[in-house]
Design an enzyme around this catalytic site. Structure first.
Site, PDB file in Angstrom:
ATOM      1  N   CYS A  82       0.839  -1.202   0.000  1.00  0.00           N
ATOM      2  CA  CYS A  82       0.000   0.000   0.000  1.00  0.00           C
ATOM      3  C   CYS A  82       0.875   1.253   0.000  1.00  0.00           C
ATOM      4  CB  CYS A  82      -0.874   0.045   1.248  1.00  0.00           C
ATOM      5  SG  CYS A  82      -2.089  -1.267   1.343  1.00  0.00           S
ATOM      6  N   CYS A 160      -2.993  -9.263   6.025  1.00  0.00           N
ATOM      7  CA  CYS A 160      -2.893  -8.085   5.166  1.00  0.00           C
ATOM      8  C   CYS A 160      -4.302  -7.553   4.977  1.00  0.00           C
ATOM      9  CB  CYS A 160      -2.299  -8.471   3.823  1.00  0.00           C
ATOM     10  SG  CYS A 160      -2.594  -7.246   2.531  1.00  0.00           S
ATOM     11  N   GLN A 284      -8.973 -11.340 -12.634  1.00  0.00           N
ATOM     12  CA  GLN A 284      -8.990 -10.024 -11.998  1.00  0.00           C
ATOM     13  C   GLN A 284      -8.954 -10.166 -10.484  1.00  0.00           C
ATOM     14  OE1 GLN A 284      -8.887  -7.049 -13.342  1.00  0.00           O
ATOM     15  NE2 GLN A 284      -9.310  -7.427 -15.500  1.00  0.00           N
ATOM     16  N   GLU A 334      -4.946 -14.815 -26.765  1.00  0.00           N
ATOM     17  CA  GLU A 334      -4.222 -14.826 -25.484  1.00  0.00           C
ATOM     18  C   GLU A 334      -2.974 -15.681 -25.659  1.00  0.00           C
ATOM     19  OE1 GLU A 334      -4.263 -13.688 -22.203  1.00  0.00           O
ATOM     20  OE2 GLU A 334      -2.609 -15.095 -21.920  1.00  0.00           O
ATOM     21  N   CYS A 409      -3.955  -0.943 -17.521  1.00  0.00           N
ATOM     22  CA  CYS A 409      -3.567  -0.881 -16.118  1.00  0.00           C
ATOM     23  C   CYS A 409      -2.379   0.045 -15.919  1.00  0.00           C
ATOM     24  CB  CYS A 409      -3.272  -2.277 -15.587  1.00  0.00           C
ATOM     25  SG  CYS A 409      -2.039  -3.145 -16.539  1.00  0.00           S
TER      26      CYS A 409
END
Ligand code: SAH
Length: 451
Positions: A82, A160, A284, A334, A409
């Site tokens: 984070c 976490c 995902q 893919e 992303c």
């Protein structure tokens, strides 16, 4: 000129793409200060000085930014996971929107409409996957957890806040087993030792749990005991897999899996469809946000039922399959063979008959399809961080789809690719950022491009 170890007073005025705060000295030197917030007035200790910039750390907070909150994770100071547990989620979303806008307008030089970010309902426990490195410290104590920021030092942790609570249970059982059987732990420096990573996946809707141990070798001594203990402690355990990675590399997974318990796969739901997930396939990590991202992608695709849809970088087929009933024909591409097999199985399991999948490099496959005379009406692109690149954009121009929906992303490579699209006759109509990874610096975007 700034000096190493000097103490300065600094106001933080912006944040970098990586999540560090930035302020400028009176001489215009940018000072990067991790874990600071825009609006903070700080005493900063200078750690490193370069020509036009410097790095510092917070020595004291003189006036905290209004967005500051108390970090609620004991590992936050050291862990590289984070970057934003010290500011409100609203502020985090604002910074992420800004990051996308800055990249596209500055790097890409592209003018377009930016929609507000699709924020996440959950900012904690949203992940369904963890890959936890292991090491032994100098005293021989086992560490399992996360890498420190920009480092391969393992920060030991027992839980976490981004992960489902059950992952802590898997960690606990594994840790106990290691302690009792003195399991050999891999050492990155020497390449010796056995257990490298603990890899966990949870299918959120079905509650199926996959536990995978990445080992330098074939398996672990007394692994039957470990599996038995996992079964006893975790009623939703579906499968246990040993992945063999004998290479001296930071790539986590090796190429071979051995299923030690169960079927080697788990199943989850997304947008009302069922998906089979194997250890190698992309899935995902924030399922609920993925549904919202895909809904936006679908809106941008504007399908009416008559289209040929090309889904490039399709993973297990998720984006295309959720749109299959709204188009005439779906072609997915893919590069990972297992993901393609999963995509085919997923199409069959969901009764989708108008889809086919190719196992190939996306730019090469697009060129091949073009030569075969395939002309898609809509192209979906969801490349990894390095983006799709200019060659693929040129092939897409020749295929001349009406619309391209680009899911990205990485705002920087997205910006570069949108520029290539602009040079090839496609304008970016709209960009919607989407927060798939609260508390980290990563931000996803979905864009509509039209010819
Ligand atoms: N669209 C999918 C997966 C996106 S992740 C989803 O939303 O679930 C990007 C995918 O691109 C991964 O599955 C990765 O294996 C694949 N990939 C990476 N490089 C590729 C290439 N050169 N050609 C085709 N696929 C590639």
């Amino acid at each position: 000129m700034l000096q190493k170890n000097e103490l300065i007073t600094l106001t933080i005025t912006s944040a970098t793409a990586e999540g560090s705060g930035v302020g400028r000295t009176d001489d215009g030197i940018a000072v990067f200060v991790p874990q600071s917030a825009v609006g903070d007035v700080l005493t900063v200790r200078i750690l490193k000085v370069k020509k036009t910039y410097a790095f510092g750390k917070i020595e004291a907070i003189l006036t905290p930014a209004a967005s500051r909150i108390e970090p609620d994770c004991p590992q936050f100071r050291q862990c590289g996971g984070c970057v934003w547990r010290h500011i409100s989620y609203e502020e985090e979303c604002r910074l992420k929107e800004q990051k996308v806008i800055d990249a596209i307008t500055r790097i890409g030089g592209v003018q377009t409409t930016f929609r507000p970010i699709i924020s996440s309902e959950r900012v904690d426990r949203y992940r369904n996957k963890a890959q936890l490195p292991l090491s032994r410290d100098r005293e021989g104590k086992v560490r399992m957890g996360f890498y420190a920021f920009h480092s391969h030092r393992v920060i030991d942790c027992s839980d976490c806040a981004l992960q489902p609570a059950i992952f802590a249970e898997v960690m606990r059982v594994t840790r106990e087993f290691i302690g009792e059987y003195d399991t050999s732990i891999y050492d990155e420096a020497t390449g010796k030792g056995s257990l490298r990573h603990l890899y966990i996946r949870l299918a959120e809707v079905t509650d199926e749990l996959m536990v995978c141990y990445v080992v330098n070798g074939n398996g672990l001594k007394h692994e039957d005991v470990l599996i038995q203990r996992l079964k006893e402690a975790l009623p939703n355990l579906k499968t246990v897999v040993f992945n063999s990675n004998r290479e001296k590399t930071n790539v986590i997974l090796g190429s071979k899996n051995r299923v030690a318990y169960g079927s080697g796969t788990i199943e989850d739901e997304l947008c009302g469809l069922r998906f089979r997930i194997s250890p190698f396939s992309f899935w995902q990590v924030n399922r609920r946000q993925a549904e919202r991202l895909y809904a936006q992608a679908k809106a941008y695709a504007g399908l009416t039922g008559s289209e040929v849809l090309l889904d490039l970088y399709c993973g297990t087929g998720t984006i295309g399959l959720t749109m299959a009933k709204d188009c005439k024909q779906l072609i997915g591409v893919e590069v990972i063979p297992d993901a393609v097999r999963d995509a085919e199985a997923n199409a069959a399991a969901n009764g989708i008959q108008n889809a086919r999948f190719l196992c190939a490099d996306a730019p090469a496959a697009a060129e091949q399809l073009r030569q075969e005379g395939v002309s898609p009406d809509v192209v979906i692109l969801d490349p990894p961080r390095k983006g799709c690149g200019e060659d693929l954009v040129k092939t897409i121009r020749k295929m001349a789809p009406r619309r391209v929906v680009y899911v990205s992303c990485d705002p920087a490579t997205l910006a570069r690719d949108l520029k290539y699209f602009a040079e090839n006759g496609y304008t970016t109509g709209e960009v919607t950022p989407c927060d798939m990874f609260p508390r980290t610096a990563h931000v996803e975007s979905v864009c509509l491009l039209s010819r």
